[in-house]
Design a protein around this motif. Structure first.
Motif, PDB file in Angstrom:
ATOM      1  N   ILE A  37       0.800  -1.229   0.000  1.00  0.00           N
ATOM      2  CA  ILE A  37       0.000   0.000   0.000  1.00  0.00           C
ATOM      3  C   ILE A  37       0.834   1.282   0.000  1.00  0.00           C
ATOM      4  O   ILE A  37       0.573   2.173  -0.797  1.00  0.00           O
ATOM      5  N   PRO A  38       1.886   1.394   0.847  1.00  0.00           N
ATOM      6  CA  PRO A  38       2.685   2.621   0.756  1.00  0.00           C
ATOM      7  C   PRO A  38       3.315   2.800  -0.620  1.00  0.00           C
ATOM      8  O   PRO A  38       3.461   3.935  -1.089  1.00  0.00           O
ATOM      9  N   VAL A  39       3.667   1.688  -1.264  1.00  0.00           N
ATOM     10  CA  VAL A  39       4.248   1.788  -2.599  1.00  0.00           C
ATOM     11  C   VAL A  39       3.243   2.383  -3.573  1.00  0.00           C
ATOM     12  O   VAL A  39       3.580   3.211  -4.413  1.00  0.00           O
ATOM     13  N   ILE A  40       1.989   1.980  -3.402  1.00  0.00           N
ATOM     14  CA  ILE A  40       0.958   2.551  -4.263  1.00  0.00           C
ATOM     15  C   ILE A  40       0.834   4.047  -4.000  1.00  0.00           C
ATOM     16  O   ILE A  40       0.699   4.839  -4.924  1.00  0.00           O
ATOM     17  N   GLY A  41       0.968   4.434  -2.731  1.00  0.00           N
ATOM     18  CA  GLY A  41       0.944   5.859  -2.396  1.00  0.00           C
ATOM     19  C   GLY A  41       2.045   6.606  -3.113  1.00  0.00           C
ATOM     20  O   GLY A  41       1.828   7.682  -3.669  1.00  0.00           O
ATOM     21  N   VAL A  42       3.246   6.038  -3.116  1.00  0.00           N
ATOM     22  CA  VAL A  42       4.366   6.685  -3.793  1.00  0.00           C
ATOM     23  C   VAL A  42       4.114   6.723  -5.299  1.00  0.00           C
ATOM     24  O   VAL A  42       4.367   7.726  -5.964  1.00  0.00           O
ATOM     25  N   GLN A  43       3.570   5.634  -5.816  1.00  0.00           N
ATOM     26  CA  GLN A  43       3.295   5.592  -7.256  1.00  0.00           C
ATOM     27  C   GLN A  43       2.290   6.657  -7.662  1.00  0.00           C
ATOM     28  O   GLN A  43       2.342   7.169  -8.775  1.00  0.00           O
ATOM     29  N   ALA A  44       1.380   6.983  -6.732  1.00  0.00           N
ATOM     30  CA  ALA A  44       0.423   8.037  -7.032  1.00  0.00           C
ATOM     31  C   ALA A  44       1.167   9.314  -7.405  1.00  0.00           C
ATOM     32  O   ALA A  44       0.761  10.043  -8.309  1.00  0.00           O
ATOM     33  N   GLY A  45       2.295   9.560  -6.739  1.00  0.00           N
ATOM     34  CA  GLY A  45       3.109  10.729  -7.047  1.00  0.00           C
ATOM     35  C   GLY A  45       3.700  10.643  -8.440  1.00  0.00           C
ATOM     36  O   GLY A  45       3.709  11.623  -9.182  1.00  0.00           O
ATOM     37  N   PHE A  46       4.186   9.448  -8.785  1.00  0.00           N
ATOM     38  CA  PHE A  46       4.767   9.281 -10.121  1.00  0.00           C
ATOM     39  C   PHE A  46       3.693   9.456 -11.195  1.00  0.00           C
ATOM     40  O   PHE A  46       3.935  10.048 -12.246  1.00  0.00           O
ATOM     41  N   VAL A  47       2.508   8.932 -10.904  1.00  0.00           N
ATOM     42  CA  VAL A  47       1.443   9.032 -11.889  1.00  0.00           C
ATOM     43  C   VAL A  47       1.008  10.491 -12.045  1.00  0.00           C
ATOM     44  O   VAL A  47       0.853  10.992 -13.151  1.00  0.00           O
ATOM     45  N   LEU A  48       0.863  11.196 -10.905  1.00  0.00           N
ATOM     46  CA  LEU A  48       0.475  12.608 -10.967  1.00  0.00           C
ATOM     47  C   LEU A  48       1.513  13.403 -11.747  1.00  0.00           C
ATOM     48  O   LEU A  48       1.186  14.261 -12.558  1.00  0.00           O
ATOM     49  N   GLY A  49       2.798  13.121 -11.485  1.00  0.00           N
ATOM     50  CA  GLY A  49       3.857  13.856 -12.174  1.00  0.00           C
ATOM     51  C   GLY A  49       3.965  13.429 -13.625  1.00  0.00           C
ATOM     52  O   GLY A  49       4.054  14.269 -14.528  1.00  0.00           O
ATOM     53  N   GLY A  50       3.938  12.108 -13.843  1.00  0.00           N
ATOM     54  CA  GLY A  50       4.092  11.587 -15.201  1.00  0.00           C
ATOM     55  C   GLY A  50       2.954  12.018 -16.108  1.00  0.00           C
ATOM     56  O   GLY A  50       3.066  11.969 -17.331  1.00  0.00           O
ATOM     57  N   ALA A  51       1.851  12.466 -15.487  1.00  0.00           N
ATOM     58  CA  ALA A  51       0.721  12.936 -16.278  1.00  0.00           C
ATOM     59  C   ALA A  51       1.136  14.085 -17.184  1.00  0.00           C
ATOM     60  O   ALA A  51       0.546  14.284 -18.239  1.00  0.00           O
ATOM     61  N   VAL A  52       2.191  14.821 -16.791  1.00  0.00           N
ATOM     62  CA  VAL A  52       2.664  15.939 -17.609  1.00  0.00           C
ATOM     63  C   VAL A  52       2.905  15.499 -19.046  1.00  0.00           C
ATOM     64  O   VAL A  52       2.450  16.130 -19.996  1.00  0.00           O
ATOM     65  N   TYR A  53       3.641  14.380 -19.192  1.00  0.00           N
ATOM     66  CA  TYR A  53       3.984  13.916 -20.540  1.00  0.00           C
ATOM     67  C   TYR A  53       2.757  13.459 -21.290  1.00  0.00           C
ATOM     68  O   TYR A  53       2.549  13.797 -22.457  1.00  0.00           O
ATOM     69  N   VAL A  54       1.959  12.643 -20.593  1.00  0.00           N
ATOM     70  CA  VAL A  54       0.798  12.067 -21.252  1.00  0.00           C
ATOM     71  C   VAL A  54      -0.183  13.165 -21.655  1.00  0.00           C
ATOM     72  O   VAL A  54      -0.760  13.136 -22.742  1.00  0.00           O
ATOM     73  N   GLU A  55      -0.333  14.155 -20.781  1.00  0.00           N
ATOM     74  CA  GLU A  55      -1.228  15.269 -21.118  1.00  0.00           C
ATOM     75  C   GLU A  55      -0.716  16.026 -22.332  1.00  0.00           C
ATOM     76  O   GLU A  55      -1.495  16.479 -23.175  1.00  0.00           O
ATOM     77  N   THR A  56       0.599  16.154 -22.420  1.00  0.00           N
ATOM     78  CA  THR A  56       1.158  16.863 -23.569  1.00  0.00           C
ATOM     79  C   THR A  56       0.924  16.070 -24.857  1.00  0.00           C
ATOM     80  O   THR A  56       0.521  16.627 -25.866  1.00  0.00           O
ATOM     81  N   VAL A  57       1.179  14.758 -24.776  1.00  0.00           N
ATOM     82  CA  VAL A  57       1.026  13.926 -25.970  1.00  0.00           C
ATOM     83  C   VAL A  57      -0.429  13.892 -26.428  1.00  0.00           C
ATOM     84  O   VAL A  57      -0.720  14.032 -27.615  1.00  0.00           O
ATOM     85  N   PHE A  58      -1.337  13.707 -25.483  1.00  0.00           N
ATOM     86  CA  PHE A  58      -2.742  13.518 -25.850  1.00  0.00           C
ATOM     87  C   PHE A  58      -3.558  14.805 -25.760  1.00  0.00           C
ATOM     88  O   PHE A  58      -4.776  14.750 -25.815  1.00  0.00           O
TER      89      PHE A  58
END
Lengths: 314, 630
Positions: A241-262
């Motif tokens: 579960i804590p790993v998923i919490g940390v991944q939430a950060g990566f997903v929120l941040g990584g959204a930058v690229y995906v938002e730009t592409v799409f």
């Protein structure tokens, strides 16, 4: 309950520190904000007047406190490039990001856990080798490239799904339209985090499966399926579960690229645009809101972990 | 050192993906380094007449971009730039992070607190968001993107290095250096740094791929390298504008990023496996539900039990096999027999193989690494080692059950006592949940747990050690088994609680006519409970017989030694230890394993195998010169 309160209290200094960092990173820019707003041909008098208006003639600590006081009242200033209140813009954009990141987080949690458990159960078998290799490939994919490939394959060639935006321009709207627009970006965004969660789930499960209580459950004749999905997984979940919490950060941040592409109208794309136009108020507001929500998300993950593991009483 | 190199070579042979990653990375890096020497076009030379050429166009094997620049040349130069940026970013992050980590771990106290709270603050940001904020402050540019990515990765290094430093900073050799008046700087350079270097290497190998990815990402967003300078990310970003009519312009640089990052990550996994001691020697392997069995073909005469006892064990061999290490022979031909209602004590020093024997009976010895390499185990005439899993599972906990040494470890920490008991009942008998819970409470009452209804709702950590072991006993009794195997059930408890548990076991055994195998290293415990005793040494039973006979007149010199070392209250003399050590488990002596420690040993003892000799109808001893003659 005492834990919940203490954990809530611990969030306050983190949020404060976060605002300090955001403020100090952006307040001591090499350039002069007034010049950036007024352009290179502004007269010195105008620059000075604007500086006074923006409060930039005051000492930094005082500037910070004024700014903090303002954001606590919900006033994040005004975006000069969009000419609207920062908070309105950020909230509008952030809700789009939340839809995207939430969908991706759901996908990566589900798939990551499934793959990880599968790997651990068949350790060193062919499915484990194949899936661990897939997970490594997954964490190594540049999402901005994967997004382009997805557009080429599913939008340009197969014409199955739309390539950009959140809703169709003509006659769009509604949940079905949103879902169709969401599929490609959410899948793209989830790939890296799926790999990470799968790898961590695998090692967490392996760690647990070596424990005495697993051997003891088997000695009692508990069925293997139950040993794995109930006994082992329950114990592994506490570390997952804590790993998923940390991944939430990566997903929120990584959204930058995906938002730009799409061309997703999210807060990440807004930030990139704001950085190019040097719209500092907008950058500050966006970063504070996203970072604060990430802190709260981690708080949720901690509370979930606490609810699951009765031993964490402190 | 050469040992480490051999290990590394072995790893890359075994860990094929890491080898492939290393090879690909080597090729890519060689191309990037040799870029100025290669016969390539000028990567910045525009040729608008030949823009967006497809791959395979004459003179442009990878085609051209929107300004007619040769893609192959740009790809090689872009790779060079991306690799350089990634490597520098990770060096900066490693340097800064390690300094912070070592300082925090070495000095501890307030320094540690302040530094780590700062690191926590950085980690409170979503990863890429912080990089964006830093680039926003510094302005777009490749060098600024490099700094941003490096700063974002500092916490990772700081945390892992701090952890490693803190464990070393309090070891004896560091304390000794401090007492000798060595300066902190010299201690760090001489003692700490060499020891945390592997941690830094592992951290670098896991993050460098990310850093290349992130700097490329920032360039893709237009915040990294600015034209005409182009790394892979900005090539991808520029090429995106012509995605539909010339997809290769963006797909090719992206594929290059992907190839680099995948090979780094594959190699990184290999390095981590090599340097992380937890992963070495198969430590992180999952035990299968049944011990692996590799019995040599046995004759037909072996297929039937020789007597009518409830449990019979014949020639049981279990060894531990792990890759890259010598096999450990834990059990080397054990024969046992337990009649219904009888209590057999299995006694021996730690490492004598008694616990492995107990676990092997129902295929519970963890494999890997355990392998049962020979022997038979019959329960009422049925061969357990040959049984299929479903059959074995039906016997486990139903007809034969276990009580483990450490009840805290053997109970599931996140399940209530009641839930574990109900589960134990319901996985063998179709009982409604409600009735099973009632039965569970009844079991808790039977093992004398006060307030059983309330206790059933407790988690194991909420009970005392003695209570936990009572729960362990209740679990073992849940399905009224014929045989209970108790593996040092009182060793982890204090003396007074020990006595209560023993009393409880003795009482339950009488009430239910239970057969019991009681594994222990303590003669005092044994004499209270057991009808018969089997003494184990180096994986073999060296003597067996009725408890009273063996205690009063031991025949094997080892048994006699064990009895002499048992402390006795008020005996007035100090217990005598047996001189020497048991043989290492990775070699099997040809003759009597105890001979090197035995004062009665003669040449014949070590010359060849010593068969068990019959002293009386019930007594066997594996000794050429026993203390008691037949």
């Amino acid at each position: 309950m005492r834990y919940v309160i203490r954990r809530l209290m611990a969030v306050v200094p983190v949020l404060l520190g976060l605002t300090v960092i955001v403020f100090s990173i952006l307040a001591f820019l090499p350039g002069d904000p007034a010049t950036a707003i007024l352009g290179p041909y502004a007269t010195p008098e105008n620059v000075e007047r604007l500086n006074r208006q923006l409060g930039l003639d005051k000492p930094p600590a005082q500037q910070y406190l004024i700014w903090l006081g303002n954001i606590l009242q919900g006033d994040f200033g005004r975006s000069y490039s969009l000419n609207r209140p920062v908070l309105d813009e950020v909230l509008e954009r952030f809700s789009a990001t939340l839809i995207l990141a939430g969908a991706a987080l759901l996908l990566c949690t589900l798939w990551g856990i499934l793959i990880g458990v599968r790997c651990a159960v068949g350790q060193y078998g062919w499915s484990d080798r194949l899936l661990t290799l897939t997970a490594v490939v997954g964490i190594s994919v540049p999402s901005f490239w994967l997004g382009l490939l997805a557009i080429l394959a599913f939008s340009v060639n197969l014409r199955w799904l739309p390539a950009s935006g959140m809703f169709a321009v003509y006659g769009g709207g509604g949940a079905a339209d949103l879902a169709r627009h969401l599929i490609l970006p959410a899948l793209t965004l989830s790939v890296v985090a799926t790999g990470v969660i799968a790898r961590l789930t695998r090692s967490a499960m392996l760690e647990v499966l070596r424990q005495d209580f697993i051997c003891a459950a088997r000695a009692r004749g508990v069925g293997e399926r139950r040993v794995i999905y109930r006994h082992a997984f329950k114990a592994a979940l506490v570390t997952i579960i804590p790993v998923i919490g940390v991944q939430a950060g990566f997903v929120l941040g990584g959204a930058v690229y995906v938002e730009t592409v799409f061309q997703w109208p999210g807060v990440g794309r807004m930030l990139v645009q704001a950085i190019s136009t040097r719209d500092i108020q907008l950058v500050q507001g966006g970063v504070v809101v996203v970072a604060a929500s990430y802190v709260l998300l981690n708080l949720l993950a901690d509370l979930a972990q606490h609810a699951l593991d009765p031993k964490i009483k402190t | 050192m050469s040992g480490a190199r051999v290990a590394a070579a072995a790893l890359f042979v075994r860990h094929r993906p890491a080898g492939v990653g290393a090879l690909v990375l080597l090729v890519v890096a060689a191309l990037a380094v040799a870029a100025p020497l290669l016969p390539l076009h000028n990567p910045d030379l525009t040729d608008l007449a030949n823009r967006l050429q497809r791959p395979g166009a004459p003179g442009h094997p990878f085609g051209t971009d929107h300004l007619g620049r040769d893609l192959l040349a740009r790809l090689v130069w872009g790779t060079r730039l991306s690799l350089a940026v990634g490597v520098f970013a990770s060096l900066i992050a490693a340097l800064a992070g390690s300094c912070i980590g070592i300082a925090a771990g070495f000095f501890g106290g307030r320094t540690d607190y302040l530094l780590m709270r700062g690191i926590d603050m950085l980690m409170a940001f979503p990863y890429i968001l912080l990089a964006l904020a830093i680039v926003a402050a510094l302005g777009p540019g490749l060098l600024n993107a490099l700094y941003a990515v490096a700063i974002v990765n500092i916490p990772f290094f700081a945390r892992s290095v701090r952890g490693a430093t803190a464990t070393i900073a309090h070891r004896e050799f560091v304390d000794a250096a401090r007492l000798a008046g060595m300066r902190s700087g010299r201690i760090i350079a001489g003692e700490i740094l060499p020891n945390v270097a592997p941690v830094i290497t592992v951290a670098m190998s896991t993050t460098i791929g990310w850093m290349i990815l992130e700097t490329a990402g920032l360039s893709f967003l237009g915040l990294g390298s600015q034209p005409p300078q182009a790394d892979l990310g900005s090539m991808l970003g520029e090429g995106r504008k012509s995605l539909i009519n010339a997809p290769h312009v963006s797909v090719v640089p992206g594929a290059m990023i992907f190839i680099i990052v995948v090979s780094i990550n594959l190699l990184g996994d290999g390095i981590r496996d090599l340097l992380d001691p937890r992963l070495r020697a198969g430590a992180l392997s999952r035990p299968a539900p049944v011990t692996r069995i590799e019995r040599a073909a046995t004759g037909a005469d072996d297929a039937h039990p020789p007597g009518g006892a409830l449990l019979q064990v014949r020639g049981l061999h279990t060894r531990f096999v792990s890759a890259g290490a010598r096999a450990q022979y834990a059990v080397n031909g054990v024969d046992l027999a337990v009649d219904a209602g009888q209590c057999l004590g299995l006694i021996g020093e730690s490492g004598s193989g008694k616990s492995v024997t107990a676990l092997s009976l129902l295929g519970l010895a963890p494999s890997p690494p355990a392998v049962i390499s020979g022997g038979r185990v019959w329960l009422a005439g049925e061969d357990l080692l040959g049984a299929n899993f479903e059959r074995l599972r039906a016997i486990r906990g139903r007809r034969v059950s276990y009580i483990f040494q450490n009840p805290m470890a053997a109970l599931h920490p996140l399940m209530t006592v009641g839930a574990q008991l109900t589960e134990a009942i319901r996985c063998h008998r179709r009982v409604p949940r409600r009735a099973a819970l009632d039965e569970a409470v009844g079991l808790l009452r039977r093992v004398r747990i006060p307030g059983p209804e309330a206790r059933a709702r407790c988690y194991p950590h909420e009970l005392s050690g003695g209570m936990r072991q009572r729960v362990g006993i209740a679990l073992a009794l849940a399905n009224s088994p014929e045989l209970v195997i108790a593996d040092e059930p009182t060793t982890a408890l204090d003396v007074t609680v020990q006595a209560q548990i023993l009393q409880l076991l003795a009482q339950l055994r009488r009430e239910r006519n239970l057969a019991l195998i009681f594994v222990t290293h303590d003669f005092a415990v044994l004499s209270q409970l057991c009808d018969r005793v089997a003494v184990m040494y180096a994986g073999r039973i060296v003597e067996s017989g009725a408890t009273h006979d063996i205690l009063s007149r031991p025949a094997h010199p080892y048994t006699a030694g064990l009895i002499r070392c048992a402390p006795r209250l008020g005996a007035g003399r100090r217990p005598a230890a047996i001189p020497g050590l048991p043989p290492a488990a990775d070699h099997r002596p040809r003759g009597c394993a105890f001979a090197p420690r035995c004062e009665r040993a003669r040449a014949a003892c070590e010359a060849g195998a010593v068969a068990p000799a019959r002293l009386s109808a019930t007594r066997r001893v594996r000794c050429l010169y026993p203390l008691e003659a037949a």
